[in-house]
Scaffold this motif. Structure first.
Motif, PDB file in Angstrom:
ATOM      1  N   MET A   1      37.805  36.443  41.900  1.00 49.76           N
ATOM      2  CA  MET A   1      36.828  35.541  41.321  1.00 49.76           C
ATOM      3  C   MET A   1      36.848  34.237  42.097  1.00 49.76           C
ATOM      4  O   MET A   1      37.885  33.656  42.324  1.00 49.76           O
ATOM      5  CB  MET A   1      37.174  35.270  39.860  1.00 49.76           C
TER       6      MET A   1
ATOM      7  N   THR B   1      31.090  27.316  37.068  1.00 47.55           N
ATOM      8  CA  THR B   1      32.065  28.047  36.271  1.00 47.55           C
ATOM      9  C   THR B   1      32.402  27.232  35.033  1.00 47.55           C
ATOM     10  O   THR B   1      32.673  26.046  35.111  1.00 47.55           O
ATOM     11  CB  THR B   1      33.348  28.324  37.085  1.00 47.55           C
TER      12      THR B   1
ATOM     13  N   GLU C   1      35.935  32.992  32.391  1.00 57.87           N
ATOM     14  CA  GLU C   1      35.581  34.406  32.501  1.00 57.87           C
ATOM     15  C   GLU C   1      34.559  34.569  33.613  1.00 57.87           C
ATOM     16  O   GLU C   1      33.699  33.726  33.810  1.00 57.87           O
ATOM     17  CB  GLU C   1      34.991  34.896  31.186  1.00 57.87           C
ATOM     18  N   SER C   2      34.659  35.690  34.326  1.00 51.99           N
ATOM     19  CA  SER C   2      33.711  35.952  35.398  1.00 51.99           C
ATOM     20  C   SER C   2      32.814  37.125  35.037  1.00 51.99           C
ATOM     21  O   SER C   2      33.070  37.841  34.071  1.00 51.99           O
ATOM     22  CB  SER C   2      34.454  36.261  36.695  1.00 51.99           C
TER      23      SER C   2
ATOM     24  N   ARG D   1      36.937  39.610  35.156  1.00 45.63           N
ATOM     25  CA  ARG D   1      38.205  38.987  35.518  1.00 45.63           C
ATOM     26  C   ARG D   1      38.328  37.664  34.774  1.00 45.63           C
ATOM     27  O   ARG D   1      37.335  37.062  34.384  1.00 45.63           O
ATOM     28  CB  ARG D   1      38.311  38.771  37.022  1.00 45.63           C
TER      29      ARG D   1
ATOM     30  N   ALA E   1      40.075  33.866  35.229  1.00 47.03           N
ATOM     31  CA  ALA E   1      40.714  32.922  36.146  1.00 47.03           C
ATOM     32  C   ALA E   1      41.512  31.935  35.313  1.00 47.03           C
ATOM     33  O   ALA E   1      41.080  31.516  34.233  1.00 47.03           O
ATOM     34  CB  ALA E   1      39.672  32.195  36.976  1.00 47.03           C
TER      35      ALA E   1
ATOM     36  N   SER F   1      43.637  34.794  39.368  1.00 44.55           N
ATOM     37  CA  SER F   1      42.611  35.654  38.781  1.00 44.55           C
ATOM     38  C   SER F   1      43.215  37.021  38.472  1.00 44.55           C
ATOM     39  O   SER F   1      43.862  37.626  39.325  1.00 44.55           O
ATOM     40  CB  SER F   1      41.455  35.803  39.779  1.00 44.55           C
TER      41      SER F   1
END
Length: 69
Positions: free
Chosen positions: A1, A7, A28-29, A33, A35, A48
């Protein structure tokens, strides 16, 4: 990520200190994932991990300690 300026980081609800800056932040990605970064050093590289791994880690923190061996 890769963390971009867009972000959305969230601080821990258990932030310490008077100003609440002794904590970690998570984001959250779109690629499932999570981070994790130190809120005192947001420009440094974030750790991540896959979302299920993070969920297991947090779940493990909530389990009461068992008897000593």
């Amino acid at each position: 990520m890769t963390a971009h300026s867009s972000t959305r980081w969230r601080k821990s609800s258990f932030s310490g200190g008077g100003e609440g800056n002794d904590c970690v932040e998570i984001a959250e990605s779109d690629d499932a994932r999570i981070a994790i970064r130190d809120s005192k050093y947001p420009a440094r590289t974030a750790l991540s991990v896959p979302a299920p791994v993070f969920a297991a880690f947090v779940g493990g923190l909530k389990v009461p300690p068992g008897p000593s061996v």
